[in-house]
Design a protein around this motif. Structure first.
Motif, PDB file in Angstrom:
ATOM      1  N   ARG A 191       0.853  -1.189   0.000  1.00 16.88           N
ATOM      2  CA  ARG A 191       0.000   0.000   0.000  1.00 16.88           C
ATOM      3  C   ARG A 191       0.887   1.237   0.000  1.00 16.88           C
ATOM      4  N   PRO A 192       0.430   2.288  -0.634  1.00 17.57           N
ATOM      5  CA  PRO A 192       1.230   3.520  -0.619  1.00 17.57           C
ATOM      6  C   PRO A 192       1.424   4.007   0.810  1.00 17.57           C
ATOM      7  N   ASP A 193       2.643   4.438   1.156  1.00 10.01           N
ATOM      8  CA  ASP A 193       2.982   4.861   2.513  1.00 10.01           C
ATOM      9  C   ASP A 193       2.455   6.258   2.821  1.00 10.01           C
ATOM     10  N   HIS A 194       2.430   7.135   1.875  1.00  9.37           N
ATOM     11  CA  HIS A 194       1.985   8.525   2.033  1.00  9.37           C
ATOM     12  C   HIS A 194       2.677   9.224   3.196  1.00  9.37           C
ATOM     13  N   GLY A 195       3.926   8.870   3.441  1.00  8.41           N
ATOM     14  CA  GLY A 195       4.705   9.560   4.473  1.00  8.41           C
ATOM     15  C   GLY A 195       4.377   9.135   5.886  1.00  8.41           C
ATOM     16  N   ARG A 196       3.506   8.160   6.086  1.00  7.09           N
ATOM     17  CA  ARG A 196       3.170   7.707   7.436  1.00  7.09           C
ATOM     18  C   ARG A 196       3.902   6.420   7.748  1.00  7.09           C
ATOM     19  N   SER A 197       4.116   6.186   9.042  1.00  5.93           N
ATOM     20  CA  SER A 197       4.761   4.964   9.485  1.00  5.93           C
ATOM     21  C   SER A 197       3.996   4.433  10.686  1.00  5.93           C
TER      22      SER A 197
END
Length: 139
Positions: free
Chosen positions: A115-121
């Motif tokens: 899934r795309p991370d979109h800058g989150r962890s």
């Protein structure tokens, strides 16, 4: 025509009528209701005669043999269909069956799409340990 089929099968026409009534051989019907025997029907009549006269099988046994033979034929067709479907599925999805050593089990694995991370962890900085170890979410 029943007389021709009876002659080809080496039987009396009344015998063919009896076999039709018992469901051993079911010929097609003409628009006038007459019996129309195919070459396959004639072959089946000959097999019925052979089983009865040479093997001593009664008509109930012959009916059972015919029914089981028809089931086997239908299952062979279905196995062929399923085999083709499996091959199409394998080629379409690129999946492989891999045997697991020392077992009779097969493992089917296909990597999950990321899934795309979109800058989150999901983990805080510095928390990258396996489960149960310091740095893991369940520690």
């Amino acid at each position: 025509m029943i007389s021709v089929a009876a002659e080809l099968a080496g039987m009396h026409a009344q015998t063919l009528r009896t076999y039709d009534r018992l469901g051993l051989v079911t010929p097609q019907r003409t628009s006038g209701g007459g019996r129309r025997y195919s070459s396959r029907d004639v072959e089946l009549l000959r097999e019925i005669q052979r089983l009865s006269q040479e093997e001593g099988v009664n008509l109930a046994g012959i009916k059972r043999i015919i029914d089981l033979s028809n089931q086997v034929d239908a299952l062979r067709v279905r196995v062929g269909e399923l085999t083709e479907e499996l091959e199409r599925s394998r080629s379409r999805r690129g999946r492989e069956l891999v045997p697991v050593p020392r077992t009779s089990a097969l493992v089917v694995w296909q990597p999950r799409r990321r899934r795309p991370d979109h800058g989150r962890s999901n983990r805080s900085e510095g928390q990258s340990g396996p489960e149960g170890q310091p740095g893991s979410p369940d520690a």
